[in-house]
Design a protein around this motif. Sequence first.
Motif, PDB file in Angstrom:
ATOM      1  N   LYS A   5       0.842  -1.216   0.000  1.00 35.45           N
ATOM      2  CA  LYS A   5       0.000   0.000   0.000  1.00 35.45           C
ATOM      3  C   LYS A   5       0.866   1.250   0.000  1.00 35.45           C
ATOM      4  O   LYS A   5       0.626   2.180  -0.772  1.00 35.45           O
ATOM      5  CB  LYS A   5      -0.930  -0.017   1.220  1.00 35.45           C
ATOM      6  CG  LYS A   5      -1.931   1.127   1.314  1.00 35.45           C
ATOM      7  CD  LYS A   5      -1.494   2.289   2.163  1.00 35.45           C
ATOM      8  CE  LYS A   5      -1.053   1.910   3.549  1.00 35.45           C
ATOM      9  NZ  LYS A   5      -0.401   3.043   4.229  1.00 35.45           N
ATOM     10  N   ASN A   6       1.896   1.263   0.833  1.00 28.72           N
ATOM     11  CA  ASN A   6       2.774   2.435   0.920  1.00 28.72           C
ATOM     12  C   ASN A   6       3.543   2.665  -0.377  1.00 28.72           C
ATOM     13  O   ASN A   6       3.736   3.813  -0.787  1.00 28.72           O
ATOM     14  CB  ASN A   6       3.729   2.293   2.107  1.00 28.72           C
ATOM     15  CG  ASN A   6       3.000   2.392   3.434  1.00 28.72           C
ATOM     16  OD1 ASN A   6       1.946   3.017   3.538  1.00 28.72           O
ATOM     17  ND2 ASN A   6       3.555   1.755   4.451  1.00 28.72           N
ATOM     18  N   ALA A  48       1.012   4.164  -2.767  1.00 29.03           N
ATOM     19  CA  ALA A  48       0.644   5.524  -2.353  1.00 29.03           C
ATOM     20  C   ALA A  48       1.736   6.534  -2.701  1.00 29.03           C
ATOM     21  O   ALA A  48       1.449   7.716  -2.899  1.00 29.03           O
ATOM     22  CB  ALA A  48       0.349   5.561  -0.858  1.00 29.03           C
ATOM     23  N   ARG A  71      -2.656  -0.852  -9.226  1.00 25.87           N
ATOM     24  CA  ARG A  71      -3.625  -0.278  -8.290  1.00 25.87           C
ATOM     25  C   ARG A  71      -4.984  -0.958  -8.406  1.00 25.87           C
ATOM     26  O   ARG A  71      -5.660  -1.175  -7.401  1.00 25.87           O
ATOM     27  CB  ARG A  71      -3.739   1.228  -8.512  1.00 25.87           C
ATOM     28  CG  ARG A  71      -2.525   1.977  -8.002  1.00 25.87           C
ATOM     29  CD  ARG A  71      -2.550   3.446  -8.323  1.00 25.87           C
ATOM     30  NE  ARG A  71      -1.494   4.128  -7.562  1.00 25.87           N
ATOM     31  CZ  ARG A  71      -0.911   5.239  -7.958  1.00 25.87           C
ATOM     32  NH1 ARG A  71      -1.264   5.826  -9.088  1.00 25.87           N
ATOM     33  NH2 ARG A  71       0.017   5.796  -7.205  1.00 25.87           N
ATOM     34  N   PRO A  96      -3.579   4.814  -1.917  1.00 30.19           N
ATOM     35  CA  PRO A  96      -2.794   3.990  -2.839  1.00 30.19           C
ATOM     36  C   PRO A  96      -3.369   3.967  -4.259  1.00 30.19           C
ATOM     37  O   PRO A  96      -2.690   3.510  -5.185  1.00 30.19           O
ATOM     38  CB  PRO A  96      -2.878   2.597  -2.211  1.00 30.19           C
ATOM     39  CG  PRO A  96      -4.196   2.600  -1.521  1.00 30.19           C
ATOM     40  CD  PRO A  96      -4.378   3.999  -1.006  1.00 30.19           C
ATOM     41  N   GLY A 154      -2.104   7.935  -5.425  1.00 29.70           N
ATOM     42  CA  GLY A 154      -0.734   8.322  -5.114  1.00 29.70           C
ATOM     43  C   GLY A 154      -0.570   9.818  -4.971  1.00 29.70           C
ATOM     44  O   GLY A 154      -1.410  10.486  -4.365  1.00 29.70           O
TER      45      GLY A 154
END
Length: 165
Positions: A38-39, A42, A100, A146, A149
């Motif tokens: 997820k990070n 994002a 995504r 995410p 972004g």
Amino acid sequence: MKKILMIVALIATTQITFAQNKAKVALNDVLSAYYDVKNALATDKNEEAAEKIKVFQAKVDAVPHETLPSAQHTLWMEQSKIMKSKAKEIAASTDIKSQRKSFEGISYAMIKTLKATKFNQGTVYVQHCPMAKASWLNEKENVENPYYGSMMFDCGEVAETIKGK
């Protein structure tokens, strides 16, 4: 005879509790690996997402699902199948848009699993982006989207808070 039965019952209960704790730890490892993916998404790091998803896949495979209670086991088998399928899509792609989209499927499977099993040790925030019409899990209350972004990093809201056990 009663003492022997009591001892056997105590040992069996201890083994079941130990096995369930082992599964809980493994599920939290899955959650941690999910956050890494997820990070990466994002922060628009598609190559990092493709690498982090491999760790996620390994953590999903490592869950000792046979130790879960029956209903949780059935749910895990269904949702982990979705997670694995979508993880393969992310690993095979360098296109962040398609990554995504695949992550959306993983997120819904993770949300469903977490709500049903309540395995989380820490507080988890279910966040939702109305623009993407999608939700995800976050370890932080601050929104980190995410699905968009850097374009809309903080677009979304906390839809639900799931306290840790």
